[in-house]
Design a protein around this motif. Structure first.
Motif, PDB file in Angstrom:
ATOM      1  N   LYS D 150       0.841  -1.202   0.000  1.00  0.00           N
ATOM      2  CA  LYS D 150       0.000   0.000   0.000  1.00  0.00           C
ATOM      3  C   LYS D 150       0.878   1.255   0.000  1.00  0.00           C
ATOM      4  O   LYS D 150       1.063   1.894   1.039  1.00  0.00           O
ATOM      5  CB  LYS D 150      -0.902   0.010   1.219  1.00  0.00           C
ATOM      6  CG  LYS D 150      -1.916  -1.134   1.213  1.00  0.00           C
ATOM      7  CD  LYS D 150      -2.707  -1.141   2.502  1.00  0.00           C
ATOM      8  CE  LYS D 150      -3.725  -2.256   2.488  1.00  0.00           C
ATOM      9  NZ  LYS D 150      -4.334  -2.449   3.826  1.00  0.00           N
ATOM     10  N   THR D 153      -0.470   4.513   1.662  1.00  0.00           N
ATOM     11  CA  THR D 153      -0.494   4.452   3.119  1.00  0.00           C
ATOM     12  C   THR D 153       0.925   4.594   3.682  1.00  0.00           C
ATOM     13  O   THR D 153       1.157   5.338   4.642  1.00  0.00           O
ATOM     14  CB  THR D 153      -1.080   3.112   3.605  1.00  0.00           C
ATOM     15  OG1 THR D 153      -2.370   2.967   3.029  1.00  0.00           O
ATOM     16  CG2 THR D 153      -1.182   3.079   5.101  1.00  0.00           C
ATOM     17  N   GLU D 154       1.851   3.882   3.067  1.00  0.00           N
ATOM     18  CA  GLU D 154       3.246   3.971   3.535  1.00  0.00           C
ATOM     19  C   GLU D 154       3.757   5.404   3.461  1.00  0.00           C
ATOM     20  O   GLU D 154       4.405   5.896   4.383  1.00  0.00           O
ATOM     21  CB  GLU D 154       4.137   3.060   2.684  1.00  0.00           C
ATOM     22  CG  GLU D 154       3.969   1.576   2.955  1.00  0.00           C
ATOM     23  CD  GLU D 154       4.451   1.177   4.366  1.00  0.00           C
ATOM     24  OE1 GLU D 154       5.297   1.884   4.942  1.00  0.00           O
ATOM     25  OE2 GLU D 154       3.949   0.158   4.895  1.00  0.00           O
ATOM     26  N   ALA D 156       1.972   8.161   3.438  1.00  0.00           N
ATOM     27  CA  ALA D 156       1.276   8.974   4.429  1.00  0.00           C
ATOM     28  C   ALA D 156       1.874   8.738   5.811  1.00  0.00           C
ATOM     29  O   ALA D 156       2.073   9.675   6.595  1.00  0.00           O
ATOM     30  CB  ALA D 156      -0.216   8.627   4.428  1.00  0.00           C
ATOM     31  N   PHE D 157       2.178   7.490   6.087  1.00  0.00           N
ATOM     32  CA  PHE D 157       2.757   7.144   7.377  1.00  0.00           C
ATOM     33  C   PHE D 157       4.115   7.818   7.584  1.00  0.00           C
ATOM     34  O   PHE D 157       4.361   8.475   8.589  1.00  0.00           O
ATOM     35  CB  PHE D 157       2.905   5.619   7.467  1.00  0.00           C
ATOM     36  CG  PHE D 157       3.571   5.147   8.722  1.00  0.00           C
ATOM     37  CD1 PHE D 157       2.827   4.862   9.855  1.00  0.00           C
ATOM     38  CD2 PHE D 157       4.955   4.995   8.779  1.00  0.00           C
ATOM     39  CE1 PHE D 157       3.435   4.427  11.021  1.00  0.00           C
ATOM     40  CE2 PHE D 157       5.582   4.569   9.949  1.00  0.00           C
ATOM     41  CZ  PHE D 157       4.818   4.289  11.066  1.00  0.00           C
ATOM     42  N   ASN D 159       5.400  10.292   6.001  1.00  0.00           N
ATOM     43  CA  ASN D 159       5.184  11.732   6.010  1.00  0.00           C
ATOM     44  C   ASN D 159       4.792  12.203   7.404  1.00  0.00           C
ATOM     45  O   ASN D 159       5.368  13.149   7.956  1.00  0.00           O
ATOM     46  CB  ASN D 159       4.038  12.044   5.029  1.00  0.00           C
ATOM     47  CG  ASN D 159       4.315  13.296   4.246  1.00  0.00           C
ATOM     48  OD1 ASN D 159       5.323  13.965   4.458  1.00  0.00           O
ATOM     49  ND2 ASN D 159       3.411  13.617   3.335  1.00  0.00           N
ATOM     50  N   ALA D 160       3.820  11.533   7.979  1.00  0.00           N
ATOM     51  CA  ALA D 160       3.355  11.882   9.312  1.00  0.00           C
ATOM     52  C   ALA D 160       4.489  11.732  10.322  1.00  0.00           C
ATOM     53  O   ALA D 160       4.706  12.593  11.175  1.00  0.00           O
ATOM     54  CB  ALA D 160       2.174  11.000   9.705  1.00  0.00           C
ATOM     55  N   LEU D 161       5.215  10.653  10.191  1.00  0.00           N
ATOM     56  CA  LEU D 161       6.305  10.401  11.122  1.00  0.00           C
ATOM     57  C   LEU D 161       7.342  11.532  11.065  1.00  0.00           C
ATOM     58  O   LEU D 161       7.738  12.078  12.105  1.00  0.00           O
ATOM     59  CB  LEU D 161       6.957   9.061  10.782  1.00  0.00           C
ATOM     60  CG  LEU D 161       8.172   8.649  11.613  1.00  0.00           C
ATOM     61  CD1 LEU D 161       7.854   8.651  13.094  1.00  0.00           C
ATOM     62  CD2 LEU D 161       8.666   7.267  11.177  1.00  0.00           C
ATOM     63  N   ASN D 163       6.931  14.530   9.892  1.00  0.00           N
ATOM     64  CA  ASN D 163       6.266  15.722  10.390  1.00  0.00           C
ATOM     65  C   ASN D 163       6.350  15.756  11.919  1.00  0.00           C
ATOM     66  O   ASN D 163       6.775  16.755  12.515  1.00  0.00           O
ATOM     67  CB  ASN D 163       4.799  15.671   9.927  1.00  0.00           C
ATOM     68  CG  ASN D 163       4.011  16.902  10.315  1.00  0.00           C
ATOM     69  OD1 ASN D 163       4.432  17.678  11.156  1.00  0.00           O
ATOM     70  ND2 ASN D 163       2.844  17.066   9.699  1.00  0.00           N
ATOM     71  N   GLY D 164       5.996  14.659  12.551  1.00  0.00           N
ATOM     72  CA  GLY D 164       6.039  14.587  14.006  1.00  0.00           C
ATOM     73  C   GLY D 164       7.448  14.765  14.550  1.00  0.00           C
ATOM     74  O   GLY D 164       7.652  15.462  15.542  1.00  0.00           O
ATOM     75  N   VAL D 165       8.401  14.129  13.897  1.00  0.00           N
ATOM     76  CA  VAL D 165       9.790  14.251  14.353  1.00  0.00           C
ATOM     77  C   VAL D 165      10.245  15.712  14.307  1.00  0.00           C
ATOM     78  O   VAL D 165      10.809  16.237  15.266  1.00  0.00           O
ATOM     79  CB  VAL D 165      10.721  13.369  13.493  1.00  0.00           C
ATOM     80  CG1 VAL D 165      12.181  13.715  13.748  1.00  0.00           C
ATOM     81  CG2 VAL D 165      10.466  11.889  13.797  1.00  0.00           C
ATOM     82  N   TYR D 189      13.059   0.695   7.993  1.00  0.00           N
ATOM     83  CA  TYR D 189      12.967   0.555   6.540  1.00  0.00           C
ATOM     84  C   TYR D 189      14.160  -0.208   5.979  1.00  0.00           C
ATOM     85  O   TYR D 189      14.327  -0.289   4.782  1.00  0.00           O
ATOM     86  CB  TYR D 189      12.826   1.935   5.889  1.00  0.00           C
ATOM     87  CG  TYR D 189      11.475   2.542   6.133  1.00  0.00           C
ATOM     88  CD1 TYR D 189      10.369   2.084   5.427  1.00  0.00           C
ATOM     89  CD2 TYR D 189      11.293   3.531   7.103  1.00  0.00           C
ATOM     90  CE1 TYR D 189       9.115   2.627   5.667  1.00  0.00           C
ATOM     91  CE2 TYR D 189      10.060   4.072   7.344  1.00  0.00           C
ATOM     92  CZ  TYR D 189       8.965   3.621   6.624  1.00  0.00           C
ATOM     93  OH  TYR D 189       7.732   4.141   6.862  1.00  0.00           O
TER      94      TYR D 189
END
Lengths: 194, 194, 194, 194
Positions: D150, D153-154, D156-157, D159-161, D163-165, D189
């Motif tokens: 996917k 989804t990967e 987005a994941f 990206n979010a990670l 962003n959070g970092v 990864y």
DNA sequence: CATGAATGAGTATTCATTCAT
DNA sequence: CATGAATGAATACTCATTCAT
């Protein structure tokens, strides 16, 4: 206990009038762009902020001022008649316009100060029609129904003449012989009753 | 080869004219306060600094502009006669004033934009007399020498009429029937030479 | 019949809630500095004066708003356990946090709008600790008791991940595949029971 | 003798840089709405007026600031590749993004301070796409070409990670264990070469 | 408990004018 | 003669907060 709605409404109306009158006065004296909001507020004895509580902007002040003056003028003159104008009615019209001019010099000064500035005029186009449209219509109708050959030209002429008379009178109310000039106009159009 | 003093002077004069003409144009279009020095300089293709080399200030620009327009107008009309005015001469006067109006709309717009702003007018009082004084004098003299009973009133009337005509024409050059109105004035004063 | 003291107190509490909820909503939509007290009062259907009867200042509104949101969040999540966290409990935590996010989008928008403005954040430092401190503690404890080698790093990582997920979801709730992402996190930590 | 065009251009460029850098710094420290033009001018050692000589408005300052930062970021990261991404390239990407974060903390603070304010974000939508669009595309392409089931989804994941970092690091650069977290991501990864 | 009129300090922006080069 | 960078005072407008009723 809080003030009632009516009390608040009264305060609002009073203040709004005070502000707009002060603004008109200053715009008339000094022109739109030479009058600052601070000045209006100071002269009205209120804070700048309060002005914005009642009017949206300086332009709004101008528009509302013009609107109320125009309406007040229209009511004084009473153009709104459907029947054919009689001679004595044109006389009445002439009399009332010159009367209004003499008694409301400030308002006329405001008018001329404001409409001759291209940028400012743009703001007021809509409000100006309240005055100019019915006046022209009435004059054209009058000349038409009284058998003038070129009613549009006649209306344009009289319009220009009155415009010039107002302009000169505003400019030098002491020295411009407005009464003599009025007499001359009356004779020109043969308006004296009997 | 370096430029001669005379050449420099010529350049100077050309630049000065260019600047003042640009200024008049912009003042006419947008009013005095809505026109910035930067704008004038840009449109004239020079720098702001240079403008201040030629003119002292924005007010100076206004005054000098008005002064040159007034003089140019006066020369076109030629009021300066000591002998009694003949009828055909009033006709000439009327013709030339309306001609000037049609051909120099921009300048007349400038005039009206400027004199109707009280604060701006203050700046120009002296320059304005160049126009108004000789014009009034001439009219009074004409009506006096042609046997009118109240020459001052007549002069004031005609003055106002012309003022109004100019004002209306400036406002709506397309729709104001200036030629018809002129004819009417000529008839009024019985000016047509046979 | 006059209202009892208790009734008054109830009314007070209702009004207070109404005001703070309205404020949070507007802060979330438009940011703290772009929301005016007038607007809040208007939307809540009360007067500005009354708002100051309940809350000291705009800052107070912000602080109390954040405080109540933070507490409501904490109660929903229930970090306050002393015993060791089981796997299924981390799953519950994850589920409830994402549930809360989906159901209280406005509140989360408020949170992010507010904490990312340095000056505004200063106001809220104390209130923020209500959330961040127990959450971090809980995560650290979990990773420690489940044999992770670097529990602090793991906690920081998961914290950042959740932070990012919330941020992305708030930003584009329609297009961010939050459910898929949640699944991925569950797999990552092997949280599925059985 | 006047300054040459080149000299003027140099002065302009220097001042423009000085102003925009000062602005970015202050926006980062205090947020957009809490920074006044006066403040920027003062810190840059120039007058308010001069700022408007170089930038049209406060919004312009924000947009131009974001634009230049975004471009500088893009050039550092180099997303623009058409060929399939290799594993070591994702590693490079991760390294360079975290490097950039560490070295340009001010710029990242600016970014987060600005994009989380709804009203301010609106101003920057166009400029933001410069960053977000190529980044997302690149991630999706990578996961697709590396056989992830996917990829969206990967992406987005991750990206979010990230962003959070970034968000956590900006918030507490001293205490957030960014290097450890980076290591964890690399392991996740399986990006380590050899 | 409730109102909204009133204030005043603060903000972005404009523009005539000066001046070093 | 010519440039345009730089200034600073002025202007319209906003908004949190106070207060008399």
């Amino acid at each position: 206990m809080p003030k009632t709605k009516k009390q608040f409404a009264e305060i609002r109306e009073e203040k709004k009038s005070l502000i707009i009158e002060t603004a008109i006065e200053l715009f008339a004296e000094k022109g739109f762009h030479n009058t600052s909001i601070s000045e209006i507020a100071k002269k009205a004895g209120i804070s700048k902020g309060l002005m914005y509580n009642y009017y949206e902007s300086k332009e709004d002040l101008l528009r509302k001022g013009m609107y109320s003056l125009a309406n007040e003028f229209i009511q004084n003159i009473d153009f709104n008649r459907n029947k054919v104008l009689e001679k004595y009615e044109l006389l009445t019209f002439l009399n009332s316009i010159i009367d209004h001019l003499k008694k409301n010099l400030k308002f006329w000064k405001f008018l001329y100060a404001v409409i001759n500035q291209p940028v400012v005029f743009k703001i007021l186009e809509k409000e100006m029609e309240i005055i100019s449209e019915p006046m022209t219509k009435m004059l054209v109708k009058y000349f038409k129904s009284n058998g003038f050959k070129k009613p549009e030209t006649e209306a344009a002429f009289l319009n220009a003449l009155l415009n010039g008379v107002c302009s000169e009178y505003i400019f030098a109310p002491e020295s411009f012989p407005i009464n003599e000039v009025k007499k001359k106009i009356i004779e020109m159009y043969n308006l004296k009753s009997k």
